[in-house]
Design a protein around this motif. Structure first.
Motif, mmCIF file in Angstrom:
data_model
loop_
_atom_site.group_PDB
_atom_site.id
_atom_site.type_symbol
_atom_site.label_atom_id
_atom_site.label_comp_id
_atom_site.label_asym_id
_atom_site.label_seq_id
_atom_site.Cartn_x
_atom_site.Cartn_y
_atom_site.Cartn_z
ATOM 1 N N LEU A 133 -4.785 11.776 -5.421
ATOM 2 C CA LEU A 133 -5.254 10.449 -5.809
ATOM 3 C C LEU A 133 -4.583 9.376 -4.977
ATOM 4 N N ARG A 134 -3.287 9.501 -4.796
ATOM 5 C CA ARG A 134 -2.547 8.521 -3.999
ATOM 6 C C ARG A 134 -3.090 8.464 -2.572
ATOM 7 N N ARG A 135 -3.302 9.628 -1.962
ATOM 8 C CA ARG A 135 -3.787 9.670 -0.583
ATOM 9 C C ARG A 135 -5.180 9.041 -0.473
ATOM 10 N N ARG A 136 -6.067 9.365 -1.415
ATOM 11 C CA ARG A 136 -7.419 8.832 -1.330
ATOM 12 C C ARG A 136 -7.432 7.320 -1.545
ATOM 13 N N ILE A 193 0.825 -1.209 0.000
ATOM 14 C CA ILE A 193 0.000 0.000 0.000
ATOM 15 C C ILE A 193 0.859 1.258 0.000
ATOM 16 N N GLN A 194 2.121 1.152 0.398
ATOM 17 C CA GLN A 194 3.023 2.307 0.396
ATOM 18 C C GLN A 194 3.557 2.636 -1.007
ATOM 19 N N ASN A 195 3.259 1.807 -2.011
ATOM 20 C CA ASN A 195 3.770 2.041 -3.359
ATOM 21 C C ASN A 195 2.697 2.664 -4.252
ATOM 22 N N LEU A 196 1.694 1.881 -4.655
ATOM 23 C CA LEU A 196 0.595 2.332 -5.510
ATOM 24 C C LEU A 196 1.092 2.953 -6.828
ATOM 25 N N ARG A 225 -15.632 7.108 -11.707
ATOM 26 C CA ARG A 225 -17.092 7.200 -11.775
ATOM 27 C C ARG A 225 -17.758 7.023 -10.407
ATOM 28 N N SER A 226 -16.954 6.803 -9.400
ATOM 29 C CA SER A 226 -17.488 6.533 -8.067
ATOM 30 C C SER A 226 -17.645 7.820 -7.273
ATOM 31 N N GLY A 227 -18.585 7.814 -6.369
ATOM 32 C CA GLY A 227 -18.736 8.937 -5.451
ATOM 33 C C GLY A 227 -17.724 8.924 -4.329
ATOM 34 N N LEU A 228 -16.850 7.939 -4.299
ATOM 35 C CA LEU A 228 -15.832 7.869 -3.251
ATOM 36 C C LEU A 228 -14.652 8.789 -3.522
ATOM 37 N N ALA A 254 -7.757 13.539 -11.139
ATOM 38 C CA ALA A 254 -6.631 12.684 -11.523
ATOM 39 C C ALA A 254 -7.122 11.347 -12.054
ATOM 40 N N ALA A 255 -8.103 10.736 -11.385
ATOM 41 C CA ALA A 255 -8.629 9.452 -11.837
ATOM 42 C C ALA A 255 -9.285 9.587 -13.208
#
Length: 445
Positions: A94-97, A27-30, A60-63, A71-72
């Motif tokens: 984007l990375r943080r979310r 998870i620290q890479n992504l 397309r998500s509300g998240l 960015a997505a």
């Protein structure tokens, strides 16, 4: 700055993706890439363990909202150029979310699970449409090792320690890891021959390099200042600049590499972002006493203090016979990326110093990264001393240069005390025989 350390680097953070912990892609890479799911079109993705998160579904998500959603959306198409052009801010958001959504404490796991595909069932593509590719020559030990073979008393040319040397490569023949490497045909002249001949290269070699992906570009005629150059670097990958040494020896004077280099360059599929690499920034090694200080446009104290990367790189080979036997790949060398004489920021600053414009998705090669000893040389030209000292493989086979059927594998890890190691994924290719030469044109009646 794109190399800020935040909670996304927390070594205690773990993902609900079971295979993430201990993998190259925790998870620290992504890292960012482009993939096709089974039966689907190419789109942007993020590697997490042995899964790929689909950014077109995330968009397309509300998240997601704000810069993370922007960015997505920019990464939902066939290449990541638009995303890289947005710069570090949206990338970091984007990375943080995504880190929040993938952490084992996330309440949104049920929805995010629907965005995941097994990597093994997907096809990986080049992450960007590469407009331009520039190959540098910044590995000083490679330059010294090769130079000593041809100029024992003066292995480095006078300009080497003053300017980052590079040449314009061929973007059209860059391929993603796994693509076959067809042995090139070309002209070569034997040392005792009066005239050249044409045919398959006999001295096919690898070059262990880092690939540097450009984020935001610059306007034509407006150089990038060295103090801001790091903000234009989106991330790194592994890069193998395949080289036909016999073709190169005949053609490179006076203008440099051409057919000996333009037939193929292989890159690993994932962009390990500047944000993920933040904990692995390290000081550029001090120049030896007596070396010239770079000119002011190439010198920045912050870049010298943190412009290098704590990366461990290695080269492995698996012959066709080794693969048939199920033997593991044989390591040819391992060494640190700090053996680069110039930082990636210095490369970007120099590249644009005359007014050249870089664009999002452009690619740099750093040049071959080698150690001063034989433990981590990045080419067979160095390891075999120009073919004079063959390398022995576990099967009893020997190699001076690559044979058809050989598979070359580059690997890389970022490591620093107190942080979770992250990897780059494989950069591999199998050599296949040269194509039959094109037939001669028929003569006109």
């Amino acid at each position: 700055m794109s190399h800020l350390i935040d909670d996304t680097h927390d070594p205690a953070r773990r993902s609900w993706v079971a295979t993430a912990h201990g993998s190259e892609f925790p998870i620290q890479n992504l890292p960012l890439g482009v993939f096709s799911p089974p039966g689907g079109r190419p789109r942007g993705g993020v590697a997490i363990g042995d899964m790929i998160l689909d950014l077109s579904l995330a968009a397309r998500s509300g998240l997601l909202a704000g810069p993370a959603k922007l960015a997505a959306e920019a990464a939902s198409g066939r290449e990541l150029n638009a995303l890289l052009g947005l710069g570090a801010g949206p990338r970091r958001a984007l990375r943080r979310r995504l880190s929040e959504l993938l952490t084992d404490r996330s309440p949104d796991r049920p929805e995010v699970e629907t965005w995941l595909y097994p990597t093994a069932r997907c096809e990986l593509h080049l992450p960007c449409a590469i407009g331009d590719y520039t190959d540098f020559y910044a590995g000083i030990h490679h330059a010294l090792n090769v130079g000593r073979q041809f100029r024992p008393d003066s292995p480095l040319l006078p300009n080497y320690k003053h300017v980052p040397i590079g040449y314009h490569g061929r973007a059209s023949s860059v391929r993603v890891s796994g693509a076959a490497v067809r042995r090139p045909n070309g002209q070569r002249r034997a040392p005792d021959a009066e005239a050249p001949t044409f045919g398959p290269a006999q001295r096919l070699d690898l070059e262990l390099e880092l690939g540097v992906w450009i984020g935001p570009g610059n306007a034509l005629g407006e150089p990038i200042a060295i103090g801001r150059a790091a903000d234009h670097i989106a991330g790194l990958c592994l890069l193998n600049d395949w080289s036909a040494r016999d073709l190169q020896a005949w053609e490179y004077q006076p203008l440099g590499p051409f057919l000996a280099k333009n037939f193929m360059t292989t890159v690993s599929p994932w962009i390990v972002t500047a944000e993920a690499l933040a904990p692995f920034r390290t000081a550029q090694p001090a120049r030896p006493a007596g070396d010239p200080r770079p000119l002011p446009y190439l010198w920045d104290e912050t870049d010298q203090a943190s412009g290098a990367f704590a990366l461990e790189l290695e080269v492995l080979i698996a012959s066709e016979q080794m693969r048939r036997r199920g033997s593991p790949p044989h390591r040819l060398g391992r060494g640190p990326a700090t053996n680069l004489y110039w930082t990636v920021a210095q490369m970007a600053a120099h590249h644009t110093s005359g007014g050249c414009d870089l664009r999002p998705g452009d690619l740099f090669g750093t040049g071959t990264i080698s150690t001063p000893d034989e433990a981590g040389v990045g080419s067979l030209l160095e390891l075999t001393r120009g073919g004079q000292r063959p390398v022995s493989l576990p099967t009893g086979e020997t190699r001076t240069f690559l044979q058809d059927g050989d598979e070359l594998i580059l690997a890389g890890w970022a490591r620093a005390e107190g942080y979770v190691p992250i990897g780059f994924g494989p950069c591999r290719g199998v050599v296949i025989p040269a194509a039959a030469p094109a037939p001669a044109a028929a003569c006109a009646p």
